[in-house]
Design a protein around this motif. Sequence first.
Motif, PDB file in Angstrom:
ATOM      1  N   UNK A   6       0.865  -1.191   0.000  1.00  0.00           N
ATOM      2  CA  UNK A   6       0.000   0.000   0.000  1.00  0.00           C
ATOM      3  C   UNK A   6       0.896   1.234   0.000  1.00  0.00           C
ATOM      4  N   UNK A   7       0.642   2.126  -0.962  1.00  0.00           N
ATOM      5  CA  UNK A   7       1.458   3.323  -1.094  1.00  0.00           C
ATOM      6  C   UNK A   7       0.672   4.564  -0.679  1.00  0.00           C
ATOM      7  N   UNK A   8       1.337   5.420   0.074  1.00  0.00           N
ATOM      8  CA  UNK A   8       0.810   6.756   0.350  1.00  0.00           C
ATOM      9  C   UNK A   8       1.100   7.624  -0.884  1.00  0.00           C
ATOM     10  N   UNK A   9       0.365   8.730  -1.029  1.00  0.00           N
ATOM     11  CA  UNK A   9       0.621   9.601  -2.184  1.00  0.00           C
ATOM     12  C   UNK A   9       1.494  10.810  -1.842  1.00  0.00           C
ATOM     13  N   UNK A  10       0.997  11.673  -0.914  1.00  0.00           N
ATOM     14  CA  UNK A  10       1.678  12.945  -0.657  1.00  0.00           C
ATOM     15  C   UNK A  10       3.044  12.758   0.006  1.00  0.00           C
ATOM     16  N   UNK A  11       4.064  13.254  -0.611  1.00  0.00           N
ATOM     17  CA  UNK A  11       5.461  13.205  -0.145  1.00  0.00           C
ATOM     18  C   UNK A  11       6.030  11.782  -0.107  1.00  0.00           C
ATOM     19  N   UNK A  12       5.285  10.812  -0.650  1.00  0.00           N
ATOM     20  CA  UNK A  12       5.799   9.447  -0.781  1.00  0.00           C
ATOM     21  C   UNK A  12       5.908   9.138  -2.271  1.00  0.00           C
ATOM     22  N   UNK A  13       4.765   9.163  -2.945  1.00  0.00           N
ATOM     23  CA  UNK A  13       4.737   8.880  -4.387  1.00  0.00           C
ATOM     24  C   UNK A  13       5.026  10.167  -5.160  1.00  0.00           C
ATOM     25  N   UNK A  14       4.448  11.252  -4.695  1.00  0.00           N
ATOM     26  CA  UNK A  14       4.676  12.562  -5.314  1.00  0.00           C
ATOM     27  C   UNK A  14       5.476  13.432  -4.346  1.00  0.00           C
ATOM     28  N   UNK A  15       6.596  13.961  -4.797  1.00  0.00           N
ATOM     29  CA  UNK A  15       7.426  14.786  -3.910  1.00  0.00           C
ATOM     30  C   UNK A  15       7.707  16.160  -4.542  1.00  0.00           C
ATOM     31  N   UNK A  16       6.830  16.604  -5.432  1.00  0.00           N
ATOM     32  CA  UNK A  16       7.058  17.880  -6.111  1.00  0.00           C
ATOM     33  C   UNK A  16       6.830  19.068  -5.161  1.00  0.00           C
ATOM     34  N   UNK A  17       7.912  19.791  -4.858  1.00  0.00           N
ATOM     35  CA  UNK A  17       7.787  20.954  -3.957  1.00  0.00           C
ATOM     36  C   UNK A  17       6.854  22.011  -4.537  1.00  0.00           C
ATOM     37  N   UNK A  18       6.943  22.169  -5.861  1.00  0.00           N
ATOM     38  CA  UNK A  18       6.118  23.172  -6.529  1.00  0.00           C
ATOM     39  C   UNK A  18       4.623  22.873  -6.333  1.00  0.00           C
ATOM     40  N   UNK A  19       4.289  21.586  -6.486  1.00  0.00           N
ATOM     41  CA  UNK A  19       2.895  21.149  -6.318  1.00  0.00           C
ATOM     42  C   UNK A  19       2.415  21.466  -4.905  1.00  0.00           C
ATOM     43  N   UNK A  20       3.210  21.132  -3.884  1.00  0.00           N
ATOM     44  CA  UNK A  20       2.760  21.333  -2.504  1.00  0.00           C
ATOM     45  C   UNK A  20       2.774  22.802  -2.087  1.00  0.00           C
ATOM     46  N   UNK A  21       3.670  23.592  -2.678  1.00  0.00           N
ATOM     47  CA  UNK A  21       3.668  25.032  -2.386  1.00  0.00           C
ATOM     48  C   UNK A  21       2.346  25.629  -2.885  1.00  0.00           C
ATOM     49  N   UNK A  22       1.946  25.245  -4.084  1.00  0.00           N
ATOM     50  CA  UNK A  22       0.696  25.740  -4.662  1.00  0.00           C
ATOM     51  C   UNK A  22      -0.516  25.150  -3.922  1.00  0.00           C
ATOM     52  N   UNK A  23      -0.414  23.881  -3.540  1.00  0.00           N
ATOM     53  CA  UNK A  23      -1.502  23.232  -2.784  1.00  0.00           C
ATOM     54  C   UNK A  23      -1.769  24.012  -1.490  1.00  0.00           C
ATOM     55  N   UNK A  24      -0.692  24.353  -0.762  1.00  0.00           N
ATOM     56  CA  UNK A  24      -0.857  25.095   0.496  1.00  0.00           C
ATOM     57  C   UNK A  24      -1.512  26.441   0.231  1.00  0.00           C
ATOM     58  N   UNK A  25      -1.016  27.127  -0.800  1.00  0.00           N
ATOM     59  CA  UNK A  25      -1.534  28.451  -1.133  1.00  0.00           C
ATOM     60  C   UNK A  25      -3.054  28.394  -1.412  1.00  0.00           C
ATOM     61  N   UNK A  26      -3.431  27.469  -2.288  1.00  0.00           N
ATOM     62  CA  UNK A  26      -4.846  27.334  -2.669  1.00  0.00           C
ATOM     63  C   UNK A  26      -5.690  26.865  -1.475  1.00  0.00           C
ATOM     64  N   UNK A  27      -5.157  25.913  -0.704  1.00  0.00           N
ATOM     65  CA  UNK A  27      -5.896  25.383   0.454  1.00  0.00           C
ATOM     66  C   UNK A  27      -6.264  26.492   1.420  1.00  0.00           C
ATOM     67  N   UNK A  28      -5.281  27.318   1.763  1.00  0.00           N
ATOM     68  CA  UNK A  28      -5.557  28.360   2.761  1.00  0.00           C
ATOM     69  C   UNK A  28      -6.457  29.458   2.190  1.00  0.00           C
ATOM     70  N   UNK A  29      -6.382  29.635   0.881  1.00  0.00           N
ATOM     71  CA  UNK A  29      -7.284  30.574   0.205  1.00  0.00           C
ATOM     72  C   UNK A  29      -8.740  30.058   0.325  1.00  0.00           C
ATOM     73  N   UNK A  30      -8.923  28.769   0.024  1.00  0.00           N
ATOM     74  CA  UNK A  30     -10.271  28.161   0.100  1.00  0.00           C
ATOM     75  C   UNK A  30     -10.785  28.182   1.543  1.00  0.00           C
ATOM     76  N   UNK A  31      -9.913  27.805   2.486  1.00  0.00           N
ATOM     77  CA  UNK A  31     -10.333  27.766   3.893  1.00  0.00           C
ATOM     78  C   UNK A  31     -10.647  29.169   4.410  1.00  0.00           C
ATOM     79  N   UNK A  32      -9.861  30.162   3.969  1.00  0.00           N
ATOM     80  CA  UNK A  32     -10.100  31.552   4.390  1.00  0.00           C
ATOM     81  C   UNK A  32     -11.488  32.003   3.939  1.00  0.00           C
ATOM     82  N   UNK A  33     -11.878  31.610   2.739  1.00  0.00           N
ATOM     83  CA  UNK A  33     -13.221  31.968   2.239  1.00  0.00           C
ATOM     84  C   UNK A  33     -14.297  31.310   3.093  1.00  0.00           C
ATOM     85  N   UNK A  34     -14.049  30.050   3.485  1.00  0.00           N
ATOM     86  CA  UNK A  34     -15.036  29.348   4.326  1.00  0.00           C
ATOM     87  C   UNK A  34     -15.154  29.974   5.704  1.00  0.00           C
ATOM     88  N   UNK A  35     -13.972  30.323   6.284  1.00  0.00           N
ATOM     89  CA  UNK A  35     -13.966  30.876   7.658  1.00  0.00           C
ATOM     90  C   UNK A  35     -14.287  32.370   7.681  1.00  0.00           C
TER      91      UNK A  35
END
Length: 215
Positions: A6-35
């Motif tokens: 069984x394989x994990x995905x985040x930081x195991x199968x995919x380790x792209x820093x660019x992807x996670x930098x953008x993921x964090x940015x978008x995540x907090x943007x979405x959460x900020x709108x909710x909160x």
Amino acid sequence: MFRAVILDFDWTFNTSRMYYARFDEVSFEVLAERFGCSAAEAERKMQEVKEKTLSLTSAMRYIGLDSDEFYDEVASRMDICSLLTEDTRLKEVVLVIRGMSLKVAMLTNSGRSLLKRALDALGCPFEHFDFVVTSSEVEPKPSLEPFRHTAELLRCDPEEVLYVGDRISSELKPAKQVGMKTVLIGSDSHNEESRWIDWALPDIYQLPDLVRSLQ
Ligand SMILES: [Mg+2]
């Protein structure tokens, strides 16, 4: 003798820093709108809850947010094709292990829509796996339920399963608690937690050699 991996995905199968930098940015943007607050405040709030719950997905559920809706929204706002490129070695990892007559599943706290787009961009779509299990269908890790559920899908006893992930307390520990053997990818290593780690590898590309040596 192992019958499945069984394989994990985040930081195991995919380790792209660019992807996670953008993921964090978008995540907090979405959460900020909710909160109804700033992205920085949303980040602070989620960090606080995450310390208790050990993962972003379980933190969202803890405060009553629909994690599936959240991942759908994040997936729609991320230009995944510009963040991830095909990596033929990833597909090879999966196919080489399956070629040893082992089943391979992916188990991730990510939502199904985001994972699908990311795996397509990496050149290793769902059909290369025996099963893909996401937080759209099961409780997120560190709950023991997704580990047991995935082992059942694979028709294996947990003792016949090798779990591969990058976080000790939220992944390797629960995997081992249900009876699986574990492989740590990367460097989330602390001496006091080493009892949860059976093997450690610098990256996923070394996994087929390890699996072969255990057969
Ligand atoms: Mg991970």
